[in-house]
Each structure stands twice: as structure tokens, then as C-alpha cells.
Design a protein around this motif. Structure first.
Motif, mmCIF file in Angstrom:
data_model
loop_
_atom_site.group_PDB
_atom_site.id
_atom_site.type_symbol
_atom_site.label_atom_id
_atom_site.label_comp_id
_atom_site.label_asym_id
_atom_site.label_seq_id
_atom_site.Cartn_x
_atom_site.Cartn_y
_atom_site.Cartn_z
ATOM 1 N N ARG A 141 -2.862 118.346 1.154
ATOM 2 C CA ARG A 141 -3.572 119.406 0.769
ATOM 3 C C ARG A 141 -4.839 118.892 0.417
ATOM 4 N N ARG A 142 -5.800 119.772 1.495
ATOM 5 C CA ARG A 142 -7.439 119.204 1.476
ATOM 6 C C ARG A 142 -7.447 117.814 1.936
ATOM 7 N N GLY A 143 -6.502 117.529 2.669
ATOM 8 C CA GLY A 143 -6.336 116.047 3.334
ATOM 9 C C GLY A 143 -6.002 114.867 2.382
ATOM 10 N N LYS A 144 -5.547 115.163 1.108
ATOM 11 C CA LYS A 144 -4.955 114.349 0.263
ATOM 12 C C LYS A 144 -3.289 114.543 -0.119
ATOM 13 N N PRO A 145 -2.794 113.654 -0.504
ATOM 14 C CA PRO A 145 -1.463 113.802 -0.961
ATOM 15 C C PRO A 145 -1.489 114.746 -2.107
ATOM 16 N N THR A 146 -0.429 115.817 -1.853
ATOM 17 C CA THR A 146 -0.253 116.864 -2.755
ATOM 18 C C THR A 146 0.326 116.534 -4.042
ATOM 19 N N CYS A 147 0.177 117.254 -5.058
ATOM 20 C CA CYS A 147 0.566 116.839 -6.501
ATOM 21 C C CYS A 147 1.547 116.277 -6.609
ATOM 22 N N HIS A 148 2.892 116.771 -6.113
ATOM 23 C CA HIS A 148 4.319 116.410 -6.437
ATOM 24 C C HIS A 148 4.519 114.949 -5.575
ATOM 25 N N VAL A 149 3.726 114.560 -4.660
ATOM 26 C CA VAL A 149 3.828 113.441 -3.786
ATOM 27 C C VAL A 149 3.346 112.239 -4.762
ATOM 28 N N VAL A 150 2.200 112.530 -5.623
ATOM 29 C CA VAL A 150 1.520 111.338 -6.298
ATOM 30 C C VAL A 150 2.092 111.486 -7.778
ATOM 31 N N PHE A 151 2.606 112.564 -8.245
ATOM 32 C CA PHE A 151 3.010 112.501 -9.749
ATOM 33 C C PHE A 151 4.588 112.881 -10.008
ATOM 34 N N GLY A 152 5.359 113.284 -8.848
ATOM 35 C CA GLY A 152 6.701 113.903 -8.976
ATOM 36 C C GLY A 152 6.805 115.403 -9.101
ATOM 37 N N GLU A 153 7.957 115.811 -8.834
ATOM 38 C CA GLU A 153 8.060 117.081 -8.827
ATOM 39 C C GLU A 153 7.942 117.794 -10.121
#
Length: 301
Positions: free
Chosen positions: A96-108
């Protein structure tokens, strides 16, 4: 004023407001506050806050004090919707916006809760706006309808969540013109429209003013999503900042799936011309809003 200047001001004012309104990264519990900030400060153009600011400036003649907090609240709602849209149960996107999405970084689990918290903080912010109480109540009503479950084809006001539901349930089905328009007016158009309406209400817009702003927003919102549909087919992931080709891969109901790319681009241009007509009575004061509209439909479509 150039679109670069308009968006730079929107980013500056909105990000400063978001810094004031959101808990810092070291506030407990760390995980959710860092997740909220990861997605909120991921580099968005702040288009919806820009629409809030410029609608308010157009109606009032200058930028009303505190209106940036209204734009920040709408940006929180937009960000919450993106966090949830990207989840594996919905669009299942890693970028998203060229960066890893929230759930990818912090978990679902934390991503879901971060979206929930951004939505709650947005309404908390709207409840404390620095405009007259009657205007604040009307803004709260408009925003709550725009993010809710109503869908235009059912005779209700278009709502973002309702549009998302119809979008999910229409996957794999043959798209029709009515279906695609209903999804676009709800899923994307409702939040764009309410950004413009909320800015006008904050600045003291009359009922006639609000009707014109709503028409402008509805036309712009539909054009914006049509262009997004076209770009999904014509640009790669690096250009988009998100995974390209997902609409076609998942049989999404899109404007090009019904009308083709060439007519879709022409339709977007026609809708922007109709949007201009709606705000013509403001004359030169409407130029910043028109500039944003041009920018949204000239994204290499």
C-alpha cells in the motif's frame, strides 16, 4: 495555485493535525499505536483533506481556523478503510503506497484493531471541531452516512462499507453498468463527496451551496474511481504503489470491464466537466478545487 502547492499545504496541515490527534509511537500499548501511525503516515497525498480545505476556503473566502482537523479525521477514516481492505479476508494485498501493508508488518489482529481505533479517533475528532455546534452535528451526520452501509441503488445514500460488501459479493459475476456505478459511488465516491461537503459545512455553506458541493463531489468521486480502474490495467505495481492487475485477476466489477479502457477515460473526463459546472457560481474561488479534479483524472489514464 498549482496542484503541487495545494497538496503540499494539505500534507503540511493534515500531518501536523494527525500528529496532535494520534497517540505517539511510545504510548501504551505500543503495538496498536505504531500500527495506526504506520498506515497513517505511509506517504499518502492527503487528497481528501485537500478537498476539505479547498471547499472550506472556497465557501468562506479564506481558510477557517481548525478546519484541518476535519480533514485529518476524514484521512483517519480513509486509512482505516485501506487497512481493512488490504486484509487477507478482503483484498489480500501486501503493498500500500509502496510499503508493506499494516497486517504484513503487525499481524492481522493488530491491523484490524488499528483500523477500528482510527475510525473511533476520527469520530472523536469530529465531535470536537472548532466550528459552530450545528455545523459539527451536520458534519458528523454526513460522515457517518458516508462510511456506513447504504448503497445508492437501494434508494439510500451511498456508503463506503456497503460499497465494499457489494464489491466483494460481485466478484466472479458478470459486471453490469448499474452494479459498477453503485459500487464506485459507494466504496470510493462517498468519502470523496463527504470531504467536499464537510469542508463547505465547516465554512458555513448554505443548503444551496451544499447541494452544489455534493454534485461536484459525486462527479469527482466517480471519475476518480474510473481512473483508478484504468490505471490498474495500464500501470505496474511500482507505478501504482500497490499490486497491479488485482481487479482483473479477481474478476472485480470495474468500469473498463463494462465499457473498455478508451470509453472509461472519456467518461472520466466528461464527469469532471460536469463537476466544474456545479461549482461555476464561485468563479475564481473554485479554481483550487478544479485543479485537484484535473490532477485526479490526468494520472496517465
Amino acid at each position: 495555485m498549482s496542484v503541487e502547492n495545494i497538496l503540499t499545504e494539505a500534507v503540511t496541515l493534515t500531518d501536523a493535525a494527525l500528529e496532535r490527534l494520534l497517540p505517539g509511537p511510545d504510548a501504551q500499548p505500543h503495538s496498536i499505536h505504531r500500527a495506526m501511525r504506520h498506515s497513517t503516515f505511509a506517504g499518502g497525498k492527503r487528497l481528501r483533506p485537500a478537498l476539505v480545505l479547498e471547499a472550506a476556503r472556497m465557501v468562506a473566502g479564506s481558510l477557517p481556523e481548525g478546519v484541518e482537523e476535519c480533514g485529518a479525521a476524514i484521512e483517519m477514516l480513509h486509512t482505516y478503510s485501506l487497512i481493512h481492505d488490504d486484509l487477507p479476508a478482503l483484498d489480500n494485498d501486501d503493498l500500500r503506497r509502496g510499503k508493506p501493508t499494516c497486517h504484513v508488518v503487525f499481524g492481522e489482529a493488530i491491523a484490524i484493531l488499528a483500523g477500528d481505533a482510527l475510525q473511533t479517533t476520527a469520530f472523536q475528532t469530529l465531535a470536537h471541531l472548532k466550528c459552530p455546534a450545528a455545523a459539527a452535528v451536520q458534519i458528523l451526520r454526513e460522515v457517518s452516512i458516508a462510511v456506513n452501509t447504504g448503497v445508492g441503488t437501494d434508494g439510500l445514500a451511498p456508503g463506503m462499507i456497503g460499497g465494499q460488501v457489494v464489491d466483494i459479493e460481485s466478484e466472479g459475476k458478470k459486471p453490469t453498468a448499474d452494479l459498477v456505478e453503485a459500487i464506485h459511488r459507494s466504496k470510493t465516491g462517498a468519502l470523496i463527496t463527504v470531504s467536499i461537503v464537510a469542508g463547505g459545512l465547516y465554512a458555513g455553506a448554505s443548503a444551496e451551496d451544499v447541494a452544489r458541493l455534493r454534485t461536484f463531489g459525486e462527479k469527482l468521486g466517480l471519475a476518480f474511481q474510473i481512473v483508478d480502474d484504468v490505471l490498474d490495467l495500464t500501470q505496474d505495481s511500482a507505478q501504482l504503489g500497490k499490486t497491479a492487475g488485482k481487479d482483473a485477476a479477481t474478476d472485480k466489477a470495474t468500469w473498463p470491464a463494462v465499457y473498455g479502457i478508451e470509453k472509461s477515460s472519456a467518461d472520466a473526463d466528461a464527469m469532471i466537466r460536469e463537476a466544474y459546472d456545479a461549482i461555476a457560481p464561485w468563479g475564481e474561488a473554485a479554481e483550487p478545487l478544479k485543479t485537484i479534479a484535473r490532477f485526479l483524472v490526468e494520472r496517465k489514464h
